[in-house]
Design a protein around this motif. Structure first.
Motif, mmCIF file in Angstrom:
data_model
loop_
_atom_site.group_PDB
_atom_site.id
_atom_site.type_symbol
_atom_site.label_atom_id
_atom_site.label_comp_id
_atom_site.label_asym_id
_atom_site.label_seq_id
_atom_site.Cartn_x
_atom_site.Cartn_y
_atom_site.Cartn_z
ATOM 1 N N ILE A 1 -21.141 -17.881 -17.498
ATOM 2 C CA ILE A 1 -20.062 -18.365 -17.200
ATOM 3 C C ILE A 1 -20.323 -18.245 -19.451
ATOM 4 N N ILE A 2 -21.094 -18.927 -19.249
ATOM 5 C CA ILE A 2 -21.711 -18.165 -21.317
ATOM 6 C C ILE A 2 -21.914 -16.873 -22.136
ATOM 7 N N VAL A 3 -22.171 -15.865 -20.593
ATOM 8 C CA VAL A 3 -21.860 -13.915 -20.725
ATOM 9 C C VAL A 3 -20.707 -13.507 -20.847
ATOM 10 N N ASP A 4 -19.912 -14.289 -20.122
ATOM 11 C CA ASP A 4 -18.268 -13.827 -19.402
ATOM 12 C C ASP A 4 -17.939 -14.078 -20.926
ATOM 13 N N ALA A 5 -18.335 -15.400 -21.963
ATOM 14 C CA ALA A 5 -17.008 -15.897 -23.313
ATOM 15 C C ALA A 5 -17.838 -14.975 -23.877
ATOM 16 N N TYR A 6 -18.344 -14.908 -24.130
ATOM 17 C CA TYR A 6 -19.731 -14.420 -24.853
ATOM 18 C C TYR A 6 -19.051 -12.561 -25.033
ATOM 19 N N VAL A 7 -19.483 -11.831 -23.671
ATOM 20 C CA VAL A 7 -19.189 -10.544 -23.526
ATOM 21 C C VAL A 7 -17.207 -9.915 -23.844
ATOM 22 N N LYS A 8 -16.441 -11.618 -23.799
ATOM 23 C CA LYS A 8 -15.114 -11.448 -24.474
ATOM 24 C C LYS A 8 -14.428 -11.771 -24.818
ATOM 25 N N GLY A 9 -15.728 -12.202 -26.361
ATOM 26 C CA GLY A 9 -14.927 -12.734 -27.982
ATOM 27 C C GLY A 9 -14.358 -13.779 -27.826
ATOM 28 N N VAL A 10 -14.646 -14.498 -26.478
ATOM 29 C CA VAL A 10 -14.298 -16.510 -27.087
ATOM 30 C C VAL A 10 -14.741 -17.139 -28.209
ATOM 31 N N GLU A 11 -13.206 -17.873 -28.684
ATOM 32 C CA GLU A 11 -14.592 -18.226 -29.997
ATOM 33 C C GLU A 11 -14.710 -19.549 -29.970
ATOM 34 N N GLY A 12 -15.060 -20.080 -31.287
ATOM 35 C CA GLY A 12 -15.195 -21.860 -30.596
ATOM 36 C C GLY A 12 -16.816 -21.883 -30.355
ATOM 37 N N VAL A 13 -17.266 -20.981 -30.425
ATOM 38 C CA VAL A 13 -18.891 -21.071 -30.158
ATOM 39 C C VAL A 13 -20.174 -21.141 -31.170
ATOM 40 N N ASP A 14 -20.971 -21.139 -30.674
ATOM 41 C CA ASP A 14 -22.186 -20.849 -31.736
ATOM 42 C C ASP A 14 -23.176 -20.021 -31.094
ATOM 43 N N TRP A 15 -22.547 -18.629 -30.846
ATOM 44 C CA TRP A 15 -23.487 -17.777 -30.078
ATOM 45 C C TRP A 15 -24.979 -18.137 -29.971
ATOM 46 N N LYS A 16 -25.701 -18.244 -31.628
ATOM 47 C CA LYS A 16 -26.933 -18.589 -31.524
ATOM 48 C C LYS A 16 -27.308 -19.845 -30.478
ATOM 49 N N ALA A 17 -26.992 -20.348 -30.256
ATOM 50 C CA ALA A 17 -27.026 -22.055 -29.683
ATOM 51 C C ALA A 17 -27.017 -21.993 -28.500
ATOM 52 N N ALA A 18 -25.809 -21.110 -28.152
ATOM 53 C CA ALA A 18 -25.437 -20.773 -27.061
ATOM 54 C C ALA A 18 -26.361 -19.822 -25.702
ATOM 55 N N TYR A 19 -26.715 -18.683 -26.864
ATOM 56 C CA TYR A 19 -28.410 -18.074 -26.207
ATOM 57 C C TYR A 19 -29.508 -18.639 -25.962
ATOM 58 N N GLU A 20 -29.325 -20.042 -26.985
ATOM 59 C CA GLU A 20 -30.882 -20.282 -26.866
ATOM 60 C C GLU A 20 -31.167 -21.180 -24.849
ATOM 61 N N VAL A 21 -29.240 -21.402 -24.453
ATOM 62 C CA VAL A 21 -29.114 -21.929 -23.151
ATOM 63 C C VAL A 21 -29.468 -20.644 -22.132
ATOM 64 N N VAL A 22 -29.029 -19.643 -22.710
ATOM 65 C CA VAL A 22 -29.508 -18.721 -22.166
ATOM 66 C C VAL A 22 -30.777 -18.257 -20.977
ATOM 67 N N LYS A 23 -31.170 -18.188 -22.871
ATOM 68 C CA LYS A 23 -33.156 -18.091 -23.026
ATOM 69 C C LYS A 23 -33.657 -18.918 -22.279
ATOM 70 N N PHE A 24 -33.287 -20.078 -22.476
ATOM 71 C CA PHE A 24 -34.091 -21.078 -21.364
ATOM 72 C C PHE A 24 -33.504 -21.056 -20.342
ATOM 73 N N LEU A 25 -32.696 -20.967 -19.544
ATOM 74 C CA LEU A 25 -32.724 -20.543 -17.954
ATOM 75 C C LEU A 25 -33.489 -19.547 -17.807
ATOM 76 N N ALA A 26 -33.398 -18.729 -18.720
ATOM 77 C CA ALA A 26 -34.220 -17.017 -18.378
ATOM 78 C C ALA A 26 -35.312 -17.628 -18.425
ATOM 79 N N ASP A 27 -36.106 -17.807 -19.311
ATOM 80 C CA ASP A 27 -37.919 -18.029 -19.362
ATOM 81 C C ASP A 27 -38.486 -19.429 -19.055
ATOM 82 N N GLU A 28 -37.710 -20.719 -18.316
ATOM 83 C CA GLU A 28 -38.235 -21.328 -18.176
ATOM 84 C C GLU A 28 -37.720 -22.625 -17.175
ATOM 85 N N GLU A 29 -36.632 -21.889 -16.040
ATOM 86 C CA GLU A 29 -35.828 -21.736 -15.151
ATOM 87 C C GLU A 29 -36.336 -20.660 -13.964
ATOM 88 N N ARG A 30 -34.824 -20.620 -13.524
ATOM 89 C CA ARG A 30 -35.593 -19.028 -12.309
ATOM 90 C C ARG A 30 -37.195 -19.517 -11.849
#
Length: 730
Positions: free
Chosen positions: A419-448
């Motif tokens: 959901i985060i990536v879809d919104a990011y690549v489509k330029g959705v506004e109103g999000v701190d994308w650096k903070a959103a990437y922290e979530v994505v990175k956490f899921l990639a590194d600490e989950e999986r």
């Protein structure tokens, strides 16, 4: 003579003016096409019957006596007696939740769970109002919602024993008894009359069970329009007249309150109620601010206007009345969940965005969120900001978040990332994308970690695939796509090392592709693989069920096409365009691909990568016709995911969620206007669209001939026009 002629002409134009005015008044609005019984007639679709505002927390709805199959997860089965009315429900899910706070209007007083069931007549259900007559009592019950509150209108017969009962111990598990597994139900609570006139009733309950983990609390505040003749509480079947407060003593006690009236024939008594997940005080505030008086019609008309605005974001023309009913009802179902519970979540400060009731993002990331990226970006950015808040608070963003509780068990990948990536690549506004990437990175590194959460499950990060075990194949494929999305964000916001790691890992699903695996004369499928490299030969057509070995709710035929980021690779592995198309066509023709579940949503579009757009269009129309009707969609609507699939397909284009591309497949309506979140309008036209003209002859984008069947979000979000020339010939 001239005077008479003048008068006649004037009268003619006055009459014509009145006719035009009447036409304008009677012209159907989007909300008028919604049929709340779609998805209820087909009980497997499991959508909710009662009304609510778009993505609002409160969802009052009737509940019925249980069915023999114990599958009424939303609490309602067509044709069954009405048991009463709850204020909280979920929609379109395979496992239920909530069911509180329960109201039962009666003549006489029966407090037992199954003692006040009543036959019904004259039932109506709209997005903004529900009504039914309880024939056992001769009581007409109607209600309409605001954001966190609702107002009920009870029309009683002449009686000195007219009662309204409130049961705070009741929850959905009392009806969907199949969910009564382990510790479940009502834990503790209390109810109290809080003013001397006995017109204010407040309380709370703590509950457990249903979809997601842990205890959750529901608070309420209710007010009555008329002072009762008598009132009291009840406890485990004992009625206590005059008592003003009742507490539970142990889990699964049955407690509540009641008010009694002497009513005249057709006397109306109103009850308004607000629900909070935070406190009674918050419920009070919602009630006082949202419904300050007893103007039922005002609340109803406001709700209707809100739905017309929401549903009017997309307007369709040129289809049949049935097509429009299915389309606008799908749009309605795509706007029910998740729920915006900002300022009503105890764990979060005021103003922190909190979106709840994700059952689960495994369903909604593929179609629902891409739809809202186009029409309601505030909902998308709100969800992502809620993910960020949950990550900061819990160090966790799970697949399901229900009743403000994270659910540990996941159905597949770490799909909040998508959901985060879809919104990011489509330029959705109103999000701190650096903070959103922290979530994505956490899921990639600490989950999986894999569903089994064992050493073999954790090996995904080492190998790029998961050896044989619970959901090992389906989870590997979902993680691979999660990693592809993580790479897209890491390229801009992360390190080069992260980008390369995630991108490389996203391609290693191929280790599970067995070129020798065979089914019905076709070779090449995803199969389980041992740590030593040996494949485990299985029945490739077997659906393995939920949280079982190898695949989640699907078979190898279904999951062998789930590689949204490498369809080209998949075509090559399958032997090229012709072999790929032949095999996939066979899979559809022999029902080997389960289109009632989300992993197959993109499968039909993969025909495009084999240069067969005709087959994509053919099977999309076939699926729409066979799977969507005035009854429902055959399988769970899954929080609007299935409805969103239908909407995109009817509009003629479809997202590959997590990427900035859409597939052009041709619309079933002659004209569609999409009012985009950025204020622009995208118009899609197909003047010769019909049930027979399902193939694309040519496409114009903003007046220029378009080559191919893929278009980018950058073009879509600018608005403009897409014109399809449709034909019945290949």
């Amino acid at each position: 003579m001239y005077k008479i002629k003048y008068f006649s002409i004037g009268f003619f134009w006055i009459a014509m003016g009145c006719h035009v005015s009447l036409q304008a008044q009677t012209k159907k609005q989007p909300v008028d096409y919604v049929d709340n019984f779609i998805g209820v007639r087909d009980e497997n679709t499991s959508t909710i019957l009662g009304p609510q505002l778009p993505n609002a927390p409160i969802n009052p709805s009737p509940q019925t006596a249980p069915g023999k199959i114990n599958y009424d997860m939303d609490g309602y089965i067509m044709g069954h007696d009405i048991r009463g009315f709850g204020q909280l429900h979920v929609s379109g899910t395979g496992w239920g939740k909530y069911g509180q706070i329960f109201l039962s209007p009666q003549v006489g007083l029966a407090v037992g769970e199954n003692q006040h069931d009543s036959p019904k007549k004259d039932e109506i259900a709209k997005p903004y109002e529900y009504g039914v007559t309880l024939t056992k009592y001769g009581i007409r019950t109607e209600f309409t919602p605001s954001q966190h509150s609702a107002i009920y209108k009870f029309t009683f017969p002449k009686s000195d024993s007219s009662n309204i009962l409130i049961d705070i111990s009741h929850n959905i598990l009392d009806i969907a008894t199949v969910m009564q597994q382990g510790r479940s139900g009502f834990e503790v609570g209390e109810i109290e009359f809080t003013n001397k006139e006995k017109t204010e009733i407040k309380g709370y309950g703590k509950y457990v069970g249903g979809f997601s983990d842990g205890l959750y609390s529901v608070y309420f505040s209710a007010k009555l329009s008329k002072v009762p003749t008598q009132s009291g509480t009840w406890f485990n079947g004992d009625i206590n007249y005059g008592q003003i407060k009742q507490l539970s003593k142990k889990a699964n006690d049955r407690i509540g309150a009641f008010v009694n009236y002497n009513t005249t024939a057709n006397e109306r008594i109103y009850l308004k109620i607000a629900i909070s997940f935070k406190s009674i005080e918050q419920a009070d505030d919602w009630l006082n601010n949202e419904i300050p008086d007893w103007n039922y019609e005002k609340v109803k008309n406001t709700a209707k206007e809100i739905w017309n605005t929401e549903l009017g974001r997309i307007k369709v023309e040129g289809g049949s009345e049935t097509d429009k009913k299915i389309f606008y009802t799908a749009a309605y179902h795509a706007s029910i969940m998740p729920r915006n519970k900002t300022n009503d979540a105890p764990d979060f400060d005021k103003g922190v965005l909190v979106w709840d009731d994700h059952l689960a993002v495994w369903d909604t990331w593929r179609t629902l969120y891409p739809l809202k990226v186009l029409t309601n970006q505030a909902m998308v950015s709100g969800t992502i900001n809620s993910f960020i808040a949950r990550y900061k608070k819990y160090k966790s963003v799970k697949d399901a978040y229900v009743a403000l509780r994270e659910m540990n068990a996941e159905q597949g990948g770490n799909d909040a990332s998508n959901i985060i990536v879809d919104a990011y690549v489509k330029g959705v506004e109103g999000v701190d994308w650096k903070a959103a990437y922290e979530v994505v990175k956490f899921l990639a590194d600490e989950e999986r970690k894999g569903i089994a959460n064992t050493d073999s499950g954790k090996m995904y990060k080492q190998l790029g695939w998961i050896p044989t075990g619970k959901m090992s194949n389906s989870v590997t494929l979902e993680y691979a796509y999660n990693d592809y999305g993580a790479a897209l964000m890491a390229k801009d916001l992360g390190t080069k090392a992260d980008y390369e790691k995630y991108l490389e890992r996203s391609t290693k699903w191929i280790a599970l592709w067995n070129p020798e695996a065979q089914s019905d004369g076709f070779k090449g499928f995803i199969e389980p693989k041992k740590l030593n490299g040996d494949f485990v030969n299985i029945d490739l057509k077997k659906n393995w069920g939920s949280w079982k070995n190898y695949f989640y709710e699907g078979n190898s035929w279904t999951y062998s096409y789930f590689v949204p980021h490498q369809f080209d690779k998949l075509v090559n592995l399958s032997g090229g365009n012709e072999a790929f198309a032949k095999k996939l066509q066979y899979g559809f023709d022999h029902n080997l691909i389960d289109y009632g579940n989300e992993p197959s949503f993109l499968t039909v579009h993969s025909f495009l990568y084999a240069d067969r757009p005709d087959l994509a269009s053919y099977y999309i129309r076939k699926l729409m016709k066979e799977r969507f009707s005035l009854d429902g969609s055959i399988e769970n609507d899954d929080s609007g995911a299935m409805s969103s699939w239908y909407m995109f397909s009817a509009m003629g284009f479809f997202p590959n969620a997590g990427q900035d591309i859409y597939y052009l497949t041709g619309p079933s309506f002659k004209k569609t206007k999409i009012h985009l979140s950025n204020g622009r309008v995208l118009t899609i036209e197909a003047p010769n669209a019909s049930p027979q003209n399902i193939y694309i002859k040519s496409i114009l984008v903003n007046g220029v001939k378009w080559q191919g069947n893929i278009i980018t979000h950058n073009i879509i979000q600018k608005g403009g026009s897409i014109v399809f020339d449709m034909t019945n010939k290949l």
